[in-house]
Scaffold this motif. Structure first.
Motif, mmCIF file in Angstrom:
data_model
loop_
_atom_site.group_PDB
_atom_site.id
_atom_site.type_symbol
_atom_site.label_atom_id
_atom_site.label_comp_id
_atom_site.label_asym_id
_atom_site.label_seq_id
_atom_site.Cartn_x
_atom_site.Cartn_y
_atom_site.Cartn_z
ATOM 1 N N LEU A 25 0.840 -1.293 0.139
ATOM 2 C CA LEU A 25 -0.006 0.073 -0.086
ATOM 3 C C LEU A 25 0.766 1.295 -0.026
ATOM 4 O O LEU A 25 0.574 2.193 -0.682
ATOM 5 N N LYS A 26 1.871 1.203 0.718
ATOM 6 C CA LYS A 26 2.965 2.318 0.787
ATOM 7 C C LYS A 26 3.722 2.507 -0.530
ATOM 8 O O LYS A 26 3.708 3.868 -0.941
ATOM 9 N N GLU A 27 3.806 1.426 -1.207
ATOM 10 C CA GLU A 27 4.657 1.428 -2.272
ATOM 11 C C GLU A 27 3.658 1.878 -3.536
ATOM 12 O O GLU A 27 4.001 2.696 -4.374
ATOM 13 N N VAL A 28 2.288 1.762 -3.409
ATOM 14 C CA VAL A 28 1.314 2.009 -4.454
ATOM 15 C C VAL A 28 1.365 3.756 -4.239
ATOM 16 O O VAL A 28 1.071 4.471 -5.061
ATOM 17 N N GLY A 29 1.450 4.074 -3.182
ATOM 18 C CA GLY A 29 1.414 5.648 -2.775
ATOM 19 C C GLY A 29 2.645 6.194 -3.388
ATOM 20 O O GLY A 29 2.408 7.646 -3.762
ATOM 21 N N ASN A 30 3.502 5.671 -3.415
ATOM 22 C CA ASN A 30 4.815 6.205 -4.126
ATOM 23 C C ASN A 30 4.539 6.442 -5.698
ATOM 24 O O ASN A 30 5.258 7.224 -6.286
ATOM 25 N N TYR A 31 3.719 5.723 -6.355
ATOM 26 C CA TYR A 31 3.417 5.707 -7.676
ATOM 27 C C TYR A 31 2.114 6.569 -8.305
ATOM 28 O O TYR A 31 2.072 6.869 -9.248
ATOM 29 N N THR A 32 1.285 6.892 -7.312
ATOM 30 C CA THR A 32 0.403 7.373 -7.736
ATOM 31 C C THR A 32 0.121 8.929 -7.055
ATOM 32 O O THR A 32 0.660 9.241 -6.034
ATOM 33 N N GLU A 33 -0.789 9.601 -7.831
ATOM 34 C CA GLU A 33 -1.044 11.087 -7.165
ATOM 35 C C GLU A 33 -1.976 10.744 -5.853
ATOM 36 O O GLU A 33 -2.863 9.908 -5.935
ATOM 37 N N LYS A 34 -1.819 11.672 -5.050
ATOM 38 C CA LYS A 34 -2.841 11.753 -4.034
ATOM 39 C C LYS A 34 -4.342 11.633 -4.102
ATOM 40 O O LYS A 34 -4.940 10.818 -3.823
ATOM 41 N N SER A 35 -4.617 12.215 -5.435
ATOM 42 C CA SER A 35 -6.036 12.245 -5.723
ATOM 43 C C SER A 35 -6.642 10.990 -6.237
ATOM 44 O O SER A 35 -7.718 10.596 -6.111
ATOM 45 N N ASN A 36 -5.419 10.102 -6.671
ATOM 46 C CA ASN A 36 -5.968 8.809 -7.298
ATOM 47 C C ASN A 36 -5.716 7.697 -6.171
ATOM 48 O O ASN A 36 -5.883 6.490 -6.764
ATOM 49 N N PHE A 37 -4.930 7.842 -5.504
ATOM 50 C CA PHE A 37 -4.524 7.064 -4.482
ATOM 51 C C PHE A 37 -5.558 5.880 -3.894
ATOM 52 O O PHE A 37 -5.569 4.634 -4.106
ATOM 53 N N HIS A 38 -6.526 6.360 -3.629
ATOM 54 C CA HIS A 38 -7.760 5.629 -3.034
ATOM 55 C C HIS A 38 -8.366 4.729 -4.125
ATOM 56 O O HIS A 38 -8.874 3.431 -3.850
ATOM 57 N N ILE A 39 -8.151 4.836 -5.376
ATOM 58 C CA ILE A 39 -8.466 4.105 -6.704
ATOM 59 C C ILE A 39 -7.803 2.630 -6.679
ATOM 60 O O ILE A 39 -8.014 1.626 -6.434
ATOM 61 N N PHE A 40 -6.227 3.062 -6.557
ATOM 62 C CA PHE A 40 -5.352 1.964 -6.603
ATOM 63 C C PHE A 40 -5.370 1.364 -5.245
ATOM 64 O O PHE A 40 -5.348 -0.053 -5.194
ATOM 65 N N ALA A 41 -5.488 1.796 -4.063
ATOM 66 C CA ALA A 41 -5.540 1.165 -2.896
ATOM 67 C C ALA A 41 -6.736 0.306 -2.666
ATOM 68 O O ALA A 41 -6.622 -0.925 -2.248
ATOM 69 N N GLY A 42 -7.905 0.891 -3.209
ATOM 70 C CA GLY A 42 -9.135 -0.210 -3.247
ATOM 71 C C GLY A 42 -8.819 -1.401 -4.047
ATOM 72 O O GLY A 42 -9.169 -2.375 -3.954
ATOM 73 N N GLU A 43 -8.330 -1.333 -5.288
ATOM 74 C CA GLU A 43 -7.955 -2.474 -6.061
ATOM 75 C C GLU A 43 -6.921 -3.314 -5.580
ATOM 76 O O GLU A 43 -7.194 -4.740 -5.737
ATOM 77 N N LEU A 44 -6.006 -2.823 -4.768
ATOM 78 C CA LEU A 44 -5.080 -3.678 -3.902
ATOM 79 C C LEU A 44 -5.791 -4.319 -2.812
ATOM 80 O O LEU A 44 -5.660 -5.805 -2.709
ATOM 81 N N ARG A 45 -6.429 -3.526 -2.175
ATOM 82 C CA ARG A 45 -7.395 -4.156 -1.213
ATOM 83 C C ARG A 45 -8.423 -5.632 -1.612
ATOM 84 O O ARG A 45 -8.442 -6.405 -0.823
ATOM 85 N N GLY A 46 -9.056 -5.234 -2.776
ATOM 86 C CA GLY A 46 -9.792 -6.292 -3.590
ATOM 87 C C GLY A 46 -8.704 -7.608 -3.489
ATOM 88 O O GLY A 46 -9.031 -8.788 -3.520
ATOM 89 N N ARG A 47 -7.658 -7.235 -4.315
ATOM 90 C CA ARG A 47 -6.845 -8.609 -4.441
ATOM 91 C C ARG A 47 -6.450 -9.359 -3.149
ATOM 92 O O ARG A 47 -6.346 -10.600 -3.097
#
Length: 114
Positions: A25-47
């Motif tokens: 989750l922290k690594e995903v935050g390094n690659y995404t803009e703050k405004s889009n973080f929740h989208i990628f975080a939700g996808e990771l959580r789903g996995r």
């Protein structure tokens, strides 16, 4: 009556999976803009949720290894650092409470030269 949560037995891999999730989750935050973080975080959580109730130890170990491999391969070369943390742009910067500009006096009046 159920036992307090602290005393419930946990499967051996649970702590490892939690740590892996947090690191990813922290690594995903390094690659995404703050405004889009929740989208990628939700996808990771789903996995992770897909295998939440998995009991096959070989599959669990394989999924943990896949996550660790992902972290190794996609580790950001310039990870985000909170500005006030060690390595951040504002770490150990101390500012005076009220800056006094050169043209100000302690009473707040400007000087007039006659």
């Amino acid at each position: 009556m159920s036992a307090p949560r602290a005393f419930l037995p946990t499967r051996p891999h649970v702590q490892k999976v939690r740590l892996l999730y947090r690191r990813m989750l922290k690594e995903v935050g390094n690659y995404t803009e703050k405004s889009n973080f929740h989208i990628f975080a939700g996808e990771l959580r789903g996995r992770f949720e897909t295998y939440r109730n998995e009991h096959n130890p070989k599959l669990i170990q394989r999924k943990i290894q896949e996550g660790e491999d992902w972290l190794f391969n996609y580790c950001h070369n310039e990870p985000y650092v909170n500005p006030t943390n060690v390595g951040g742009s504002s770490f150990q910067r101390y500012h005076s409470e009220t800056p006094v500009l050169p043209h100000q006096h302690s009473q707040g009046h400007t000087s007039h030269h006659h």
